[in-house]
Design a protein around this motif. Structure first.
Motif, PDB file in Angstrom:
ATOM      1  N   VAL A 144     -16.937  13.845  12.484  1.00 38.03           N
ATOM      2  CA  VAL A 144     -15.851  13.372  13.351  1.00 38.03           C
ATOM      3  C   VAL A 144     -14.990  14.542  13.803  1.00 38.03           C
ATOM      4  CG1 VAL A 144     -13.836  11.870  13.524  1.00 38.03           C
ATOM      5  CG2 VAL A 144     -15.800  11.137  12.161  1.00 38.03           C
ATOM      6  N   ASN A 199     -15.786  16.976  17.134  1.00 38.92           N
ATOM      7  CA  ASN A 199     -15.473  16.687  18.539  1.00 38.92           C
ATOM      8  C   ASN A 199     -14.159  15.936  18.743  1.00 38.92           C
ATOM      9  OD1 ASN A 199     -17.767  17.852  19.764  1.00 38.92           O
ATOM     10  ND2 ASN A 199     -19.017  16.119  19.094  1.00 38.92           N
ATOM     11  N   ILE A 225     -17.058   6.193   7.875  1.00 42.73           N
ATOM     12  CA  ILE A 225     -16.093   6.620   8.893  1.00 42.73           C
ATOM     13  C   ILE A 225     -16.877   6.922  10.157  1.00 42.73           C
ATOM     14  CG2 ILE A 225     -14.341   8.297   9.565  1.00 42.73           C
ATOM     15  CD1 ILE A 225     -13.663   8.759   6.698  1.00 42.73           C
ATOM     16  N   THR A 226     -16.547   6.224  11.216  1.00 47.15           N
ATOM     17  CA  THR A 226     -17.239   6.397  12.495  1.00 47.15           C
ATOM     18  C   THR A 226     -16.272   6.951  13.520  1.00 47.15           C
ATOM     19  OG1 THR A 226     -18.421   4.377  11.990  1.00 47.15           O
ATOM     20  CG2 THR A 226     -18.649   5.220  14.214  1.00 47.15           C
ATOM     21  N   GLY A 227     -16.714   7.929  14.272  1.00 44.49           N
ATOM     22  CA  GLY A 227     -15.838   8.407  15.334  1.00 44.49           C
ATOM     23  C   GLY A 227     -16.280   9.786  15.806  1.00 44.49           C
ATOM     24  N   PRO A 228     -15.488  10.457  16.619  1.00 46.10           N
ATOM     25  CA  PRO A 228     -14.239   9.974  17.194  1.00 46.10           C
ATOM     26  C   PRO A 228     -14.503   8.948  18.282  1.00 46.10           C
ATOM     27  CG  PRO A 228     -14.800  12.117  18.117  1.00 46.10           C
ATOM     28  CD  PRO A 228     -15.846  11.802  17.084  1.00 46.10           C
ATOM     29  N   LEU A 229     -13.643   7.919  18.344  1.00 48.55           N
ATOM     30  CA  LEU A 229     -13.825   6.835  19.307  1.00 48.55           C
ATOM     31  C   LEU A 229     -12.669   6.810  20.308  1.00 48.55           C
ATOM     32  CD1 LEU A 229     -14.895   4.164  16.669  1.00 48.55           C
ATOM     33  CD2 LEU A 229     -16.403   5.408  18.238  1.00 48.55           C
ATOM     34  N   GLY A 230     -12.921   6.153  21.426  1.00 48.47           N
ATOM     35  CA  GLY A 230     -11.890   6.007  22.452  1.00 48.47           C
ATOM     36  C   GLY A 230     -11.724   7.281  23.267  1.00 48.47           C
ATOM     37  N   HIS A 231     -10.927   7.162  24.343  1.00 49.03           N
ATOM     38  CA  HIS A 231     -10.677   8.324  25.195  1.00 49.03           C
ATOM     39  C   HIS A 231      -9.542   9.147  24.622  1.00 49.03           C
ATOM     40  CE1 HIS A 231     -13.300   7.244  28.460  1.00 49.03           C
ATOM     41  NE2 HIS A 231     -12.845   6.003  28.428  1.00 49.03           N
ATOM     42  N   ASP A 250     -16.463  -3.311  15.724  1.00 47.25           N
ATOM     43  CA  ASP A 250     -17.392  -2.182  15.829  1.00 47.25           C
ATOM     44  C   ASP A 250     -16.722  -0.936  16.403  1.00 47.25           C
ATOM     45  OD1 ASP A 250     -17.403  -4.050  18.118  1.00 47.25           O
ATOM     46  OD2 ASP A 250     -18.448  -2.394  19.060  1.00 47.25           O
ATOM     47  N   THR A 267     -17.182   0.110  19.383  1.00 48.09           N
ATOM     48  CA  THR A 267     -18.111   0.767  20.307  1.00 48.09           C
ATOM     49  C   THR A 267     -18.437  -0.086  21.531  1.00 48.09           C
ATOM     50  OG1 THR A 267     -20.086  -0.109  19.204  1.00 48.09           O
ATOM     51  CG2 THR A 267     -19.222   1.975  18.378  1.00 48.09           C
ATOM     52  N   GLY A 268     -17.663  -1.134  21.771  1.00 45.13           N
ATOM     53  CA  GLY A 268     -17.908  -1.939  22.972  1.00 45.13           C
ATOM     54  C   GLY A 268     -18.921  -3.041  22.784  1.00 45.13           C
ATOM     55  N   CYS A 279     -11.411  -0.432  22.676  1.00 42.57           N
ATOM     56  CA  CYS A 279     -12.131   0.619  21.932  1.00 42.57           C
ATOM     57  C   CYS A 279     -12.855   1.601  22.833  1.00 42.57           C
ATOM     58  CB  CYS A 279     -13.096   0.000  20.928  1.00 42.57           C
ATOM     59  SG  CYS A 279     -14.453  -0.903  21.673  1.00 42.57           S
ATOM     60  N   VAL A 280     -13.387   1.167  23.969  1.00 42.41           N
ATOM     61  CA  VAL A 280     -14.096   2.116  24.828  1.00 42.41           C
ATOM     62  C   VAL A 280     -13.319   2.497  26.088  1.00 42.41           C
ATOM     63  CG1 VAL A 280     -16.456   1.682  24.069  1.00 42.41           C
ATOM     64  CG2 VAL A 280     -15.487   0.258  25.849  1.00 42.41           C
TER      65      VAL A 280
END
Ligand SMILES: Cc1cc2nc3c(=O)[nH]c(=O)nc-3n(C[C@H](O)[C@H](O)[C@H](O)COP(=O)(O)OP(=O)(O)OC[C@H]3O[C@@H](n4cnc5c(N)ncnc54)[C@H](O)[C@@H]3O)c2cc1C
Ligand SMILES: Cc1cc2nc3c(=O)[nH]c(=O)nc-3n(C[C@H](O)[C@H](O)[C@H](O)COP(=O)(O)OP(=O)(O)OC[C@H]3O[C@@H](n4cnc5c(N)ncnc54)[C@H](O)[C@@H]3O)c2cc1C
Ligand code: SF4
Ligand code: SF4
Ligand code: FES
Lengths: 474, 283
Positions: B26, B29, B87-93, B220, B222-223, B240-241
């Motif tokens: 994560v 990036n 842990i998932t990411g990085p997510l979103g703008h 999720d 992730t959309g 989220c997206v």
């Protein structure tokens, strides 16, 4: 019994699949279809006429060697039956349970013309379950080629591709955005149709035998980009599915109590919401649930709703399927529709929602629908549903689940503008090889075809694995 | 063992905790304004948390959270060395940072944490940064010094007047916007949804672009589920997206607030059950 005449074979009745009683099963999430035992499996296998030109094989998207595996099965050579099966299909315990057999293998079985088709799917499941229990046919790796391949997505297409590449001796890493592997097989299809242990066992087995690495929690497009993967690996397969839900553009669609089938099924299956509060993720369903659509996804959402209701409420509850075409056009597997009917789900055919109405608390109160009739066939060959004026009516509901199809999730394409896609958002790939417009990149499964079937996704994964192998050693 | 190790932990206030977790995939990036989805253990739910800071060399990310329910309370009970399973990411703008001129950053409650890296980035981009931070009471105010260091002006307020000005964050905000000698180009606000709603209605008459970071319920991230959807003037978007940052003046706040409370009964029950179990374990 091995030397029956054709006539004798044709006289054997199609063996009945034992199932949990509908009254009991709507109170649990355990498997509905219990599977043949050895005796019924062999008896059913006796029905196969071992056709010289087997139509069933032609109708199977991956060309499973059906007469061969059935012959081995009825001769009780289960190990051989598994071997025959696995030449074309790595995951029989899964396909045997979820393939739409009536439109594929069984739909073309010659016995269907006479009485009823050989229960190929059920036999396949029998073989698959036998292999899960005994593991007679180990996945074997040839010597390592030193090549590295990345697979994006761990659904049926990605898993199949990874396993075949692993067998060819390549080093494979799967990148999966969710916290477990399996794709729709774990987040979509419910436990009572496909037990998670089947999927988990297949995944663990592939990892152990072939040393395939699975990196969960990796969202390609965010955690890493496609470019990162093509830089680091010798080839990349995209099997990221079609996970983006579509919502209807009608008023009330964002009210509390309206959700996509993906959200509902994810809460129930992936997050084990039906075991709340032991598991942390809550899932809510009211006493009157409307599910919009009539595909497999809709049937699953409806049947999960019914089961949750029986956990949550003592008083009578109802679940409706709202579908704009008629019974004949229902796209779901026949068996699921049959099971749904047995379980008491109410079908509103030729009905289309026009508005979702909210109560004072901002939650769903009713759904307003209009009656439809079928007109001339449209360009897909299906009769076009047309609203009948002045036939609007309301159904009182407190939950609405939208199951109207999905499209590929665009996240993965971030930073990969050169990858050619259709205007529906699917990836353009060669139907024979899965090769895309990007160097070193292949794709297959729902991300190419749009929402389709488990077996077609597996077939695509297999074809790409072969082509990637040719490319890597060529 | 599979999972992500907690490297460091601090109590920022009674109910606000900071953890630094090893998550190189994560950190590599990550950018300001993005978030992660975490799941503590096999039975856990997936919850979103903002990436408050990150260290690419160490391969770690920092999260700051308020203990409001079962999952955040359980997270707060973990110790250095403990493992977070996913842990998932990085997510979103990421946040869009430019030199806009004069800008205001409003942070409420635990929102003070995610507003800090935005204020810092805005300052580095050459903006005149005015920060307003607020909370219910003194013990919930944190990072005053850190914010001061990256702001040209800083206002602190508490609802009960136990520290700083006794007012809601919207009061100093309105004063500054009404000051005809000043030209404010943009406002950022992060905090409880209700605070962001009032910030939006405060800036709207002044027609000042206002960015908020929405904290909808997610699964999720992730959309894939649409559970996080928010109703904007131009139609529904997935936080989220498409987010988490949006133009505050286009949001249907009533709907957002209602959707946030949809699972309240279940959440309350889950927390009570958890606390009860912890008490039993401590006997
Ligand atoms: C509820 C439901 C019931 C169904 N029932 C049946 C049935 O009975 N019979 C049948 O044949 N078919 C059925 N289908 C359809 C079938 O499941 C799909 O066609 C099949 O799973 C497609 O396989 P796939 O490998 O292409 O994608 P998926 O199974 O969708 O797997 C894709 C995987 O990629 C991951 N992913 C997506 N984006 C990224 C990214 N950016 N980075 C990393 N990972 C990513 C996803 O998390 C997912 O795990 C059903 C589908 C649903 C939703
Ligand atoms: C993109 C994003 C970034 C976030 N970043 C942070 C962060 O950096 N630090 C942090 O503390 N929180 C953050 N949140 C909110 C955080 O996800 C929730 O506080 C958390 O999910 C609560 O889980 P729980 O089980 O502890 O509480 P729950 O049991 O889920 O909720 C307890 C109580 O809190 C309320 N609540 C639940 N979810 C939210 C929410 N999203 N916002 C406000 N109130 C809520 C509920 O209505 C309930 O009354 C973020 C949310 C989003 C969408
Ligand atoms: S894979 Fe599916 S279609 Fe092919 S034989 Fe098996 S059940 Fe039939
Ligand atoms: S078509 Fe039917 S009878 Fe003929 S080989 Fe296939 S399964 Fe056997
Ligand atoms: S959290 Fe599922 S779509 Fe945003």
């Amino acid at each position: 019994m091995s030397n029956l005449t054709k006539k004798q074979r044709m006289e054997i009745k199609r063996q009945v699949m034992p199932v949990q009683d509908p009254k009991t099963r709507i109170k649990n999430f355990e498997e509905v279809a219990l599977g043949y035992n050895e005796e019924t499996a062999i008896l059913e296998a006796q029905r196969c006429l071992q056709c010289k030109k087997p139509l069933c094989v032609e109708a199977c998207p991956v060309g499973v060697r059906i007469p061969q595996f059935i012959k081995a099965l009825r001769e009780k050579d289960f190990t051989l039956a598994v071997q025959e099966m696995k030449i074309k299909n790595n995951l029989p315990a899964i396909c045997g349970r979820v393939c739409p057999q009536e439109t594929q293998c069984e739909g073309s079985c010659i016995m269907g013309k006479h009485s009823s088709p050989v229960a190929i799917g059920r036999l396949e499941r029998y073989i698959g379950d036998y292999e899960l229990a005994h593991r007679t046919c180990p996945l074997q790796k040839t010597t390592s080629t030193g090549k590295k391949v990345a697979v994006v997505g761990s659904g049926p297409s990605g898993l199949t591709c990874a396993v075949d590449l692993g067998r060819f001796g390549h080093s494979v890493t799967i990148f999966e955005s969710l916290h477990v592997a399996g794709g729709v097989l774990v987040y979509g299809i419910p436990e009572f149709r496909l037990p998670k242990r089947v999927v988990h066992s297949e995944v663990a087995y592939a990892m152990d035998c072939l040393g395939i690495e699975i990196k969960t929690d990796h969202v390609i497009g965010r955690t890493l980009t496609l470019k990162d993967l093509t830089d680091e690996f010798d080839a990349v397969f995209i099997g990221s599915g079609a996970g983006l839900p579509q919502f209807l553009r009608i008023s009330g669609i964002n009210l509390n109590g309206v959700m996509s089938a993906n959200e509902f099924l994810t809460r129930v299956n992936l997050m084990m919401g039906y075991l709340f509060p032991e598991y942390d993720t809550p899932v809510k369903v009211g006493k009157r649930v409307a599910v919009i659509g009539a595909g497999n996804v809709a049937m699953d959402a409806a049947r999960c709703s019914l089961r949750l209701q029986s956990i949550l409420y003592d008083s009578p509850c109802e679940v409706y399927i709202i579908y704009r075409r008629s019974r004949q056009e229902v796209p779901a597997r026949q068996e699921e529709v049959h099971h749904a009917e047995e379980e008491g789900i109410v079908f509103h055919y030729l009905t289309n929602p026009v508005e979702i109405l909210g109560g004072n608390n901002g939650e769903v109160k009713a759904i307003r629908c209009i009656r439809m009739e079928l007109g001339e066939p449209d360009n897909t060959g299906r009769k076009k549903p047309i609203p009948i004026p002045n036939t609007e009516f309301e159904i009182e509901v407190d939950t609405v689940i939208v199951a109207l199809g999905t499209s590929p999730n665009p996240l993965i394409f971030i930073g990969a503008d050169e990858l050619q896609r259709t205007r529906h958002g699917t990836v353009v790939a060669d139907p024979l090889t899965g090769k895309t417009s990007l160097q070193k990149v292949w794709a297959g499964g729902d991300v190419v075809t749009g929402a389709a079937t488990v077996i077609s996704a597996m077939g695509a994964g297999k074809r790409s694995a072969e082509d990637i192998h040719r490319y890597l050693i060529g | 063992m599979k999972g992500y190790r907690i490297l460091h932990k601090e109590a920022i206030s009674d109910v606000t905790k900071l953890i630094v977790v090893e998550a190189p995939h994560v950190a590599r990036n990550a950018k300001a304004g993005q978030f992660v989805i975490i799941r503590i253990d096999e039975k856990g739910e997936r919850i979103p948390l903002t990436i408050a800071d990150y260290d690419k060399d160490e391969g770690s990310i920092t999260m700051i959270f308020q203990e409001v329910g079962k999952t955040t309370t359980q997270l707060g009970s973990l110790k250095v060395g403990d493992i977070i399973l996913n842990i998932t990411g990085p997510l979103g703008h990421p946040s869009e940072i430019q030199n806009y001129g004069s800008v205001i950053c409003v942070g409420g409650g635990v929102g003070i944490a995610p507003i800090y890296p935005i204020a810092r980035a805005l300052k580095e981009a050459g903006n005149h940064v005015i920060s307003i931070i607020g909370a219910r009471t003194r013990s919930l105010i944190f990072w005053e010094e850190k914010l001061k260091a990256v702001s040209d002006e800083l206002v602190v307020c508490t609802d009960d007047g136990s520290y700083g000005r006794k007012c809601l964050v919207t009061e100093p905000l309105k004063e500054i916007l009404s000051d005809t000698k000043r030209t404010i180009s943009r406002v950022w606000a992060i905090g409880p949804a209700i605070m962001m709603k009032f910030v939006a209605s405060t800036t709207e008459p002044f027609k000042i672009p206002t960015i908020v970071s929405l904290n909808t319920i997610m699964i999720d991230g992730t959309g894939m589920c649409g559970g996080c959807r928010v109703s904007l003037k131009e139609g529904a978007k997935f936080v989220c997206v498409d987010g988490p940052e949006f133009d505050a003046h286009t949001i249907d706040w009533e709907l957002l607030l209602r959707r946030l409370s949809y699972y309240r009964d279940e959440e309350t029950y889950s927390l009570q059950r958890y606390k009860h179990k912890c008490n039993l374990d401590n006997l």
